[in-house]
Scaffold this motif. Structure first.
Motif, PDB file in Angstrom:
ATOM      1  N   PRO A 162      -2.977   7.463  -0.318  1.00 28.99           N
ATOM      2  CA  PRO A 162      -3.172   6.215  -1.072  1.00 28.99           C
ATOM      3  C   PRO A 162      -4.561   5.607  -0.932  1.00 28.99           C
ATOM      4  O   PRO A 162      -4.927   4.744  -1.709  1.00 28.99           O
ATOM      5  CB  PRO A 162      -2.114   5.271  -0.475  1.00 28.99           C
ATOM      6  CG  PRO A 162      -1.183   6.150   0.284  1.00 28.99           C
ATOM      7  CD  PRO A 162      -1.980   7.306   0.748  1.00 28.99           C
TER       8      PRO A 162
ATOM      9  N   ASP B 286      -8.384   6.805  -0.803  1.00 29.67           N
ATOM     10  CA  ASP B 286      -9.397   7.849  -0.869  1.00 29.67           C
ATOM     11  C   ASP B 286     -10.607   7.445  -0.034  1.00 29.67           C
ATOM     12  O   ASP B 286     -10.848   6.259   0.207  1.00 29.67           O
ATOM     13  CB  ASP B 286      -9.810   8.087  -2.321  1.00 29.67           C
ATOM     14  CG  ASP B 286     -10.588   9.389  -2.499  1.00 29.67           C
ATOM     15  OD1 ASP B 286     -10.595  10.204  -1.557  1.00 29.67           O
ATOM     16  OD2 ASP B 286     -11.178   9.580  -3.572  1.00 29.67           O
TER      17      ASP B 286
ATOM     18  N   HIS C 284     -10.168  13.148  -2.160  1.00 36.00           N
ATOM     19  CA  HIS C 284      -9.496  13.420  -3.433  1.00 36.00           C
ATOM     20  C   HIS C 284     -10.297  14.413  -4.271  1.00 36.00           C
ATOM     21  O   HIS C 284      -9.712  15.303  -4.910  1.00 36.00           O
ATOM     22  CB  HIS C 284      -9.300  12.115  -4.210  1.00 36.00           C
ATOM     23  CG  HIS C 284      -8.116  11.323  -3.764  1.00 36.00           C
ATOM     24  ND1 HIS C 284      -7.324  10.598  -4.620  1.00 36.00           N
ATOM     25  CD2 HIS C 284      -7.577  11.132  -2.536  1.00 36.00           C
ATOM     26  CE1 HIS C 284      -6.351  10.000  -3.962  1.00 36.00           C
ATOM     27  NE2 HIS C 284      -6.496  10.308  -2.683  1.00 36.00           N
TER      28      HIS C 284
ATOM     29  N   GLN D  46       0.854  -1.187   0.000  1.00 37.32           N
ATOM     30  CA  GLN D  46       0.000   0.000   0.000  1.00 37.32           C
ATOM     31  C   GLN D  46       0.882   1.225   0.000  1.00 37.32           C
ATOM     32  O   GLN D  46       1.976   1.216   0.571  1.00 37.32           O
ATOM     33  CB  GLN D  46      -0.897  -0.019   1.240  1.00 37.32           C
ATOM     34  CG  GLN D  46      -1.839   1.149   1.383  1.00 37.32           C
ATOM     35  CD  GLN D  46      -1.263   2.290   2.216  1.00 37.32           C
ATOM     36  OE1 GLN D  46      -0.095   2.248   2.614  1.00 37.32           O
ATOM     37  NE2 GLN D  46      -2.057   3.300   2.478  1.00 37.32           N
TER      38      GLN D  46
ATOM     39  N   GLU E 288      -1.501  13.076 -10.838  1.00 41.77           N
ATOM     40  CA  GLU E 288      -2.419  12.201 -10.118  1.00 41.77           C
ATOM     41  C   GLU E 288      -1.643  11.185  -9.274  1.00 41.77           C
ATOM     42  O   GLU E 288      -2.037  10.855  -8.145  1.00 41.77           O
ATOM     43  CB  GLU E 288      -3.312  11.465 -11.125  1.00 41.77           C
ATOM     44  CG  GLU E 288      -4.353  10.563 -10.516  1.00 41.77           C
ATOM     45  CD  GLU E 288      -5.684  11.236 -10.295  1.00 41.77           C
ATOM     46  OE1 GLU E 288      -6.590  10.574  -9.765  1.00 41.77           O
ATOM     47  OE2 GLU E 288      -5.818  12.406 -10.654  1.00 41.77           O
TER      48      GLU E 288
ATOM     49  N   THR F 212      -3.339   0.737  -4.791  1.00 40.25           N
ATOM     50  CA  THR F 212      -4.735   0.782  -4.358  1.00 40.25           C
ATOM     51  C   THR F 212      -5.666   0.287  -5.449  1.00 40.25           C
ATOM     52  O   THR F 212      -6.580  -0.515  -5.192  1.00 40.25           O
ATOM     53  CB  THR F 212      -5.118   2.217  -3.959  1.00 40.25           C
ATOM     54  OG1 THR F 212      -4.291   2.629  -2.870  1.00 40.25           O
ATOM     55  CG2 THR F 212      -6.576   2.301  -3.536  1.00 40.25           C
ATOM     56  N   TRP F 213      -5.459   0.752  -6.670  1.00 38.83           N
ATOM     57  CA  TRP F 213      -6.357   0.370  -7.768  1.00 38.83           C
ATOM     58  C   TRP F 213      -6.313  -1.118  -8.057  1.00 38.83           C
ATOM     59  O   TRP F 213      -7.291  -1.695  -8.542  1.00 38.83           O
ATOM     60  CB  TRP F 213      -5.994   1.169  -9.028  1.00 38.83           C
ATOM     61  CG  TRP F 213      -5.973   2.653  -8.799  1.00 38.83           C
ATOM     62  CD1 TRP F 213      -6.747   3.357  -7.917  1.00 38.83           C
ATOM     63  CD2 TRP F 213      -5.115   3.613  -9.422  1.00 38.83           C
ATOM     64  NE1 TRP F 213      -6.426   4.695  -7.950  1.00 38.83           N
ATOM     65  CE2 TRP F 213      -5.426   4.888  -8.872  1.00 38.83           C
ATOM     66  CE3 TRP F 213      -4.116   3.540 -10.390  1.00 38.83           C
ATOM     67  CZ2 TRP F 213      -4.771   6.064  -9.265  1.00 38.83           C
ATOM     68  CZ3 TRP F 213      -3.465   4.700 -10.775  1.00 38.83           C
ATOM     69  CH2 TRP F 213      -3.797   5.949 -10.225  1.00 38.83           C
TER      70      TRP F 213
ATOM     71  N   TYR G 247      -1.735   1.510 -15.697  1.00 43.15           N
ATOM     72  CA  TYR G 247      -2.035   2.697 -14.889  1.00 43.15           C
ATOM     73  C   TYR G 247      -1.188   3.909 -15.270  1.00 43.15           C
ATOM     74  O   TYR G 247      -1.305   4.964 -14.629  1.00 43.15           O
ATOM     75  CB  TYR G 247      -1.805   2.369 -13.405  1.00 43.15           C
ATOM     76  CG  TYR G 247      -2.487   1.097 -12.977  1.00 43.15           C
ATOM     77  CD1 TYR G 247      -3.868   1.034 -12.850  1.00 43.15           C
ATOM     78  CD2 TYR G 247      -1.749  -0.063 -12.729  1.00 43.15           C
ATOM     79  CE1 TYR G 247      -4.504  -0.144 -12.474  1.00 43.15           C
ATOM     80  CE2 TYR G 247      -2.377  -1.241 -12.348  1.00 43.15           C
ATOM     81  CZ  TYR G 247      -3.741  -1.276 -12.221  1.00 43.15           C
ATOM     82  OH  TYR G 247      -4.372  -2.446 -11.856  1.00 43.15           O
TER      83      TYR G 247
ATOM     84  N   SER H 196       0.573   3.724  -2.994  1.00 44.25           N
ATOM     85  CA  SER H 196       0.530   4.390  -4.300  1.00 44.25           C
ATOM     86  C   SER H 196      -0.831   4.164  -4.935  1.00 44.25           C
ATOM     87  O   SER H 196      -1.599   3.283  -4.518  1.00 44.25           O
ATOM     88  CB  SER H 196       1.624   3.857  -5.230  1.00 44.25           C
ATOM     89  OG  SER H 196       1.284   2.549  -5.696  1.00 44.25           O
ATOM     90  N   GLY H 197      -1.118   4.949  -5.977  1.00 48.05           N
ATOM     91  CA  GLY H 197      -2.357   4.754  -6.708  1.00 48.05           C
ATOM     92  C   GLY H 197      -2.464   3.370  -7.325  1.00 48.05           C
ATOM     93  O   GLY H 197      -3.453   2.661  -7.102  1.00 48.05           O
TER      94      GLY H 197
ATOM     95  N   TRP I 163      -1.942  10.412  -5.138  1.00 53.23           N
ATOM     96  CA  TRP I 163      -2.195   9.092  -4.558  1.00 53.23           C
ATOM     97  C   TRP I 163      -1.030   8.616  -3.695  1.00 53.23           C
ATOM     98  O   TRP I 163      -1.232   7.809  -2.775  1.00 53.23           O
ATOM     99  CB  TRP I 163      -2.511   8.073  -5.657  1.00 53.23           C
ATOM    100  CG  TRP I 163      -3.922   8.190  -6.145  1.00 53.23           C
ATOM    101  CD1 TRP I 163      -4.389   8.994  -7.145  1.00 53.23           C
ATOM    102  CD2 TRP I 163      -5.047   7.490  -5.633  1.00 53.23           C
ATOM    103  NE1 TRP I 163      -5.743   8.832  -7.286  1.00 53.23           N
ATOM    104  CE2 TRP I 163      -6.178   7.906  -6.374  1.00 53.23           C
ATOM    105  CE3 TRP I 163      -5.234   6.534  -4.631  1.00 53.23           C
ATOM    106  CZ2 TRP I 163      -7.466   7.416  -6.144  1.00 53.23           C
ATOM    107  CZ3 TRP I 163      -6.508   6.036  -4.395  1.00 53.23           C
ATOM    108  CH2 TRP I 163      -7.603   6.479  -5.142  1.00 53.23           C
ATOM    109  N   ASN I 164       0.179   9.083  -3.964  1.00 54.16           N
ATOM    110  CA  ASN I 164       1.293   8.771  -3.057  1.00 54.16           C
ATOM    111  C   ASN I 164       1.075   9.402  -1.690  1.00 54.16           C
ATOM    112  O   ASN I 164       1.408   8.805  -0.659  1.00 54.16           O
ATOM    113  CB  ASN I 164       2.615   9.256  -3.644  1.00 54.16           C
ATOM    114  CG  ASN I 164       3.125   8.377  -4.763  1.00 54.16           C
ATOM    115  OD1 ASN I 164       2.687   7.237  -4.929  1.00 54.16           O
ATOM    116  ND2 ASN I 164       4.044   8.897  -5.558  1.00 54.16           N
TER     117      ASN I 164
END
Length: 547
Positions: free
Chosen positions: A385, A387, A492, A95, A377, A101-102, A317, A97-98, A381-382
């Protein structure tokens, strides 16, 4: 004998630091056993080379880290080792970073397995995507996952073996894993549903029995607890030889000694690799040498196999990560225990969106610095991470004081077992002055909202984020918020709305959180109560913050 934590300073961050040899000791002539322990931790899904802060270096922001460069450093250290070598991972990898998470941590799995750690200890953020996903990710690692204090709340049994003993090159090493004790009580309840990290009873007896049963040459604790608590564990369990610490993102340039127990922590974000050489004699550890190795772009080329795995993981991504959302004219950084430029603008956005008197951030200590440039972006997210929807409500001045006193106790408690997080209250619309060394409940000197000292009976609107599974009246750990309710936007979204209105930002520290008995800039929570007092507190980053 105890020595204080030494943060990386100036060019010490660029030149590996060796422990001084003991009188009469000659490492090349050593005839006994020797072992090298390589250690990284808290990479927080920072898979690629990124900006990092090296205070005193020129320039202070340099390109460092990335799994492909870390792999090269690991292999060089293994090749130069004259005895067996073990690679330990202290957790908090999945966990931060974007893309992590995505993909619910999927992007990290293959590159991490390619680093070939010998042991993995889960950090407090590994369950960020829920307990089922956490268990599946741990099962897919290609090394033993060990943890003494991760229990199933229904059965009471451990989720993982508490230790593992490995033998290599004639040296037997027992590794004991320990994770953040407060994780299951501090994180959103939904993340730790059915899991408990608070049970530490019997640790010393366990280590004594482990020594008697396995008869290892060395007993090593890999702790995701932070330096302060790692030091307390060493005091209470002197049967450990070494503690490889993580969680607070500290950079120790030399081992901290608690009695005969050596404690080191190698920073975060794959920016550093810790290398500890231990020489073992008839009566235990005879000598040690430690190096904190900076993973500088100019020094370590990328391992092509790991780079290919990283590229494959991140490919879906890339467009989203690189999308421009704003420009910052000042350095955005989150390494201070108190105020940070990153949280200053984040909390401004939260307060503005909620039309509140005070906007709170949960803090955190990630991600890497963002130099003055186009902000993307991926940078957002960093920093954030996970939202979440926003929440608002009101509290009285008296309740606000009680809340802040409790938050300060979590950061500056004299009892290491009560420490949590590692950062002070971070907010917009509020200025706090306090004394860190004061007794619990008596630290606050001044709390001002909108420039005025707060009044006990006056109501103040506060805003923060929703955390899954929490009661509706909890905002940023404040329980009992009046008229609390969710807002129809996420943190966010609030930040992006703010950045559309203010597309060029330039946040600077303004003294929102100020301790009268600490340096104005403080990067190490542990230094506050270390032997030697405040004079020993580092004034340059120790890497930082739990997460």
């Amino acid at each position: 004998m105890a020595s204080t934590s030494l943060a990386v300073m100036g060019m010490a961050a660029v030149t590996p630091v060796f422990a001084a040899a003991e009188p009469g000791f000659s490492a090349p002539a050593w005839k006994g056993k020797r072992v090298r322990l390589l250690h990284f931790t808290d990479t927080h899904a920072q898979l690629e080379t990124h900006p990092e802060y090296l205070p005193g270096a020129s320039p202070e922001i340099q390109s460092m880290g990335g799994y492909a460069r870390l792999k090269t450093a690991i292999e060089r250290e293994k090749a130069s080792c004259e005895g067996p070598c073990f690679l330990l991972d202290g957790g908090d990898d999945f966990q931060g970073s974007g893309p992590a998470t995505w993909s619910e941590g999927e992007v990290v799995l293959d590159p991490l397995n390619a680093l070939n750690p010998d042991v993995f200890v889960p950090g407090n953020w590994e369950p960020a995507y829920g307990p089922e996903r956490f268990k599946r990710l741990m099962a897919r690692l290609n090394c033993p996952v060990v943890c003494y204090n991760f229990h199933d709340t229904t059965s009471g049994s451990r989720l993982f073996a508490p230790s593992v003993t490995l033998e290599r090159g004639g040296v037997k090493v027992a590794f004991v894993g320990i994770t953040d004790i407060s994780a299951s009580t501090r994180h959103p309840p939904a993340e730790f549903r059915g899991m408990d990290t608070t049970r530490m009873e019997g640790l010393r007896e366990f280590v004594k029995e482990l020594r008697a049963r396995e008869r290892p040459d060395l007993v090593v604790a890999v702790t995701h607890t932070g330096i302060s608590l790692s030091r307390q564990i060493a005091r209470e369990t002197p049967e450990f030889d070494v503690i490889l610490s993580g969680h607070t993102h500290e950079r120790t340039a030399r081992p901290i000694l608690e009695g005969k127990v050596m404690i080191v922590e190698p920073g975060c974000f794959a920016s550093f690799l810790g290398s500890l050489d231990v020489y073992i004699g008839d009566n235990g550890v005879a000598h040690h040498e430690f190096r904190l190795i900076p993973i500088l772009e100019e020094r370590y080329e990328e391992d092509q196999h790991v780079k290919a795995l990283v590229d494959k993981s991140l490919a879906p991504y890339r467009d989203r990560m690189t999308k421009r959302i704003a420009v910052t004219e000042t350095l955005l950084m989150r390494y201070d225990v108190l105020e940070t430029t990153a949280d200053d603008f984040i909390t401004e956005a939260i307060r503005s969106a909620a039309k509140a008197d005070i906007g709170f951030s949960n803090g955190f200590r990630f991600g890497p610095p963002v130099p003055p440039k186009t902000m993307t972006e991926g940078d957002l997210w960093n920093f954030l991470p996970m939202d979440a929807r926003m929440k608002t409500g009101w509290i009285t001045g008296k309740e606000l004081r009680a809340y802040l006193e409790n938050e300060l106790e979590l950061v500056f408690s004299k009892d290491p077992w009560k420490l949590s997080g590692g950062w002070g209250p971070r907010a917009s619309g509020m200025d706090v002055t306090f004394r860190a060394l004061a007794e619990r409940g008596h630290r606050l000197v001044s709390v001002r909202v909108d420039g005025r000292e707060i009044e006990d009976e006056r109501r103040y609107a506060i805003a923060g984020c929703v955390r899954g599974g929490e009661p509706v009246d909890v905002i940023c750990r404040h329980s009992g918020t009046h008229d609390a309710h969710e807002l129809p936007l996420t943190v966010h979204e609030a930040i992006k709305d703010y950045l559309r209105a203010v597309p060029i930002i330039a946040p600077q520290r303004s003294g929102r959180e100020k301790a009268l008995d600490l340096p104005p800039v403080l990067f190490s929570q542990d230094a506050v109560f270390s032997p030697g007092g405040i004079a020993s507190a580092p004034t340059t980053p120790a890497g930082l913050p739990p997460g």
